[in-house]
Motif scaffolding. Structure first.
Motif, short mmCIF file in Angstrom:
data_model
loop_
_atom_site.label_atom_id
_atom_site.label_comp_id
_atom_site.label_asym_id
_atom_site.label_seq_id
_atom_site.Cartn_x
_atom_site.Cartn_y
_atom_site.Cartn_z
N LEU A 95 10.57 46.95 7.68
CA LEU A 95 10.50 47.77 8.89
C LEU A 95 11.63 47.47 9.88
CD1 LEU A 95 9.00 49.95 10.44
CD2 LEU A 95 7.52 48.17 11.41
N PRO A 96 11.93 46.20 10.21
CA PRO A 96 13.03 45.95 11.15
C PRO A 96 14.37 46.50 10.65
CG PRO A 96 11.69 43.98 10.89
CD PRO A 96 11.25 44.95 9.84
N VAL A 97 14.63 46.33 9.35
CA VAL A 97 15.88 46.84 8.79
C VAL A 97 15.92 48.36 8.87
CG1 VAL A 97 17.32 46.95 6.72
CG2 VAL A 97 16.03 44.87 7.23
N SER A 98 14.81 49.01 8.58
CA SER A 98 14.75 50.47 8.62
C SER A 98 14.96 50.99 10.04
CB SER A 98 13.41 50.96 8.09
OG SER A 98 13.22 50.54 6.75
N ILE A 99 14.39 50.28 11.02
CA ILE A 99 14.55 50.70 12.42
C ILE A 99 16.00 50.53 12.85
CG2 ILE A 99 13.92 50.18 14.79
CD1 ILE A 99 11.14 49.48 13.80
N SER A 100 16.60 49.40 12.50
CA SER A 100 17.99 49.14 12.91
C SER A 100 18.96 50.13 12.28
CB SER A 100 18.39 47.71 12.55
OG SER A 100 18.36 47.53 11.13
N GLU A 101 18.67 50.55 11.05
CA GLU A 101 19.55 51.50 10.37
C GLU A 101 19.08 52.95 10.53
OE1 GLU A 101 19.99 50.37 6.34
OE2 GLU A 101 20.94 48.44 6.79
N ARG A 102 18.01 53.14 11.30
CA ARG A 102 17.46 54.47 11.57
C ARG A 102 17.12 55.20 10.27
NH1 ARG A 102 21.27 56.65 16.60
NH2 ARG A 102 20.79 54.89 18.02
N ASP A 103 16.49 54.46 9.39
CA ASP A 103 16.09 55.03 8.10
C ASP A 103 14.62 54.68 7.84
OD1 ASP A 103 15.98 56.17 5.63
OD2 ASP A 103 17.17 54.64 4.61
N LEU A 104 13.73 55.37 8.54
CA LEU A 104 12.30 55.10 8.40
C LEU A 104 11.77 55.56 7.04
CD1 LEU A 104 11.01 56.02 11.97
CD2 LEU A 104 11.51 53.76 11.03
N HIS A 105 12.51 56.43 6.40
CA HIS A 105 12.12 56.89 5.06
C HIS A 105 12.02 55.69 4.10
CE1 HIS A 105 13.04 58.51 0.97
NE2 HIS A 105 12.15 59.42 1.35
N TYR A 106 12.97 54.76 4.22
CA TYR A 106 12.98 53.58 3.35
C TYR A 106 11.79 52.68 3.64
CZ TYR A 106 14.74 49.43 0.95
OH TYR A 106 14.88 48.36 0.11
N ALA A 107 11.34 52.61 4.89
CA ALA A 107 10.19 51.77 5.27
C ALA A 107 8.90 52.26 4.63
CB ALA A 107 10.04 51.73 6.79
N VAL A 108 8.88 53.51 4.22
CA VAL A 108 7.70 54.06 3.54
C VAL A 108 7.86 53.98 2.02
CG1 VAL A 108 6.29 56.13 3.21
CG2 VAL A 108 7.21 55.60 5.47
N ILE A 109 9.05 54.31 1.53
CA ILE A 109 9.27 54.38 0.09
C ILE A 109 9.22 52.99 -0.55
CG2 ILE A 109 10.96 54.97 -1.70
CD1 ILE A 109 9.51 57.32 -0.43
N PHE A 110 9.85 52.01 0.08
CA PHE A 110 9.88 50.68 -0.53
C PHE A 110 8.47 50.09 -0.71
CE2 PHE A 110 10.27 46.05 -0.46
CZ PHE A 110 11.18 45.86 -1.48
N PRO A 111 7.59 50.12 0.31
CA PRO A 111 6.22 49.64 0.08
C PRO A 111 5.47 50.42 -0.99
CG PRO A 111 6.67 49.75 2.42
CD PRO A 111 7.82 50.42 1.74
N LEU A 112 5.75 51.72 -1.11
CA LEU A 112 5.11 52.51 -2.17
C LEU A 112 5.55 52.03 -3.55
CD1 LEU A 112 5.17 56.20 -0.85
CD2 LEU A 112 3.17 54.72 -1.19
N ARG A 113 6.82 51.67 -3.68
CA ARG A 113 7.31 51.13 -4.95
C ARG A 113 6.59 49.82 -5.28
NH1 ARG A 113 13.49 50.40 -4.44
NH2 ARG A 113 13.47 50.32 -6.72
N VAL A 114 6.45 48.96 -4.26
CA VAL A 114 5.76 47.69 -4.46
C VAL A 114 4.30 47.94 -4.82
CG1 VAL A 114 4.99 45.57 -3.32
CG2 VAL A 114 7.31 46.45 -2.91
N PHE A 115 3.64 48.86 -4.12
CA PHE A 115 2.23 49.15 -4.37
C PHE A 115 2.02 49.67 -5.79
CE2 PHE A 115 -1.42 52.18 -3.87
CZ PHE A 115 -2.39 51.20 -3.68
N SER A 116 2.89 50.55 -6.24
CA SER A 116 2.76 51.10 -7.58
C SER A 116 2.92 50.01 -8.64
CB SER A 116 3.81 52.20 -7.78
OG SER A 116 3.71 52.77 -9.07
N ALA A 117 3.92 49.15 -8.46
CA ALA A 117 4.16 48.08 -9.44
C ALA A 117 3.01 47.09 -9.47
CB ALA A 117 5.47 47.36 -9.12
N ILE A 118 2.48 46.72 -8.29
CA ILE A 118 1.36 45.77 -8.22
C ILE A 118 0.10 46.38 -8.82
CG2 ILE A 118 -0.12 44.44 -6.67
CD1 ILE A 118 2.61 43.26 -6.98
#
Length: 243
Positions: A95-118
């Motif tokens: 989330l902090p990286v996504s906010i600093s780079e103004r890319d909130l899309h990544y803050a949602v997609i990356f956890p979804l990738r983790v959730f799917s793999a787990i």
């Protein structure tokens, strides 16, 4: 503040202890599928999860895993319960990286990738004993050092979190009044020392038990070839590629 830290440690210990527990209260179709087939299928689902940033492909993978779990008799509630913490943790990290780079899309997609793999990993854990997983790794001709590392890590990790949880519960049961910060630090140091002593003792006992019983896994059980499982994953993979 110290009460919050204690509760966090307690819940974390409970979560990681339950993360590796298999589910055998209800036998399902997946319990009887050959472990090598399930291990290869899990690898496919993980690859589908981590090789894309497309929300449609990720949602397809997540829904496919849940549908497979539901239709083969696994509890969806338990599956999600075992998988959510890593997802929340990954969201907090990115989330902090996504906010600093103004890319909130990544803050949602990356956890979804983790959730799917787990989810895929947990579906394997809930339907396959660890010795069967190790056996499957040997059948698939994976390096022995990999299977031995997973075998040792599992044994010591489960013991570690079980001892930590027992120590915290015992301390909580003996406490009659609320503790101040200085007392928490003192008792926390004592608890940490006791934890390390128990860990060393248990590690020695586990190693002795493994030497007596042997470290190699072999089975004469007859497994289901898993034709439905293979066909289902092939269909999901084909659909994933077409999206």
């Amino acid at each position: 503040m110290h009460l919050l830290i204690e509760k966090t440690l307690k819940h974390a210990a409970e979560y990681f202890q339950n993360f590796f527990i298999h589910e055998y209260t209800r036998k399902s179709y997946l319990h009887n599928v050959h472990p090598a087939v399930k291990l290869a299928g899990t690898a496919v689902l993980i690859l589908l999860s981590i090789t894309t940033f497309d929300p449609k492909k990720l949602m397809l993978t997540i829904v496919a895993i849940m549908l497979l779990a539901f239709n083969t008799g696994l509890g969806l509630k338990e599956l999600v319960k075992r998988s959510y913490l890593f997802t929340v943790f990954s969201f907090i990290i990115v989330l902090p990286v996504s906010i600093s780079e103004r890319d909130l899309h990544y803050a949602v997609i990356f956890p979804l990738r983790v959730f799917s793999a787990i989810l895929a990993i947990q579906m394997l854990i809930m339907t396959t004993k660890l010795n069967e997983i190790v056996y499957a790794m040997k059948r698939l001709k994976l390096p022995d050092v990999l299977s031995d590392t997973i075998w040792l890590t599992y044994r010591y990790t489960t013991v570690m979190f079980r001892d930590l949880l027992n120590i915290m519960l015992a301390r909580e049961a003996r406490r009659l009044t609320k503790s101040n910060h200085s007392e928490v630090l003192k008792k926390g140091g004592e608890m940490l020392g006791l934890y390390f002593l128990r860990s060393f003792e248990k590690a020695e006992k586990i190693e002795m038990a493994m030497r007596v019983r042997g470290k190699h896994a072999s089975f004469s059980k007859r497994y289901d070839p898993g034709y439905f499982y293979i066909a289902y994953l092939a269909g999901v993979s084909a659909w994933w590629l077409m999206l």
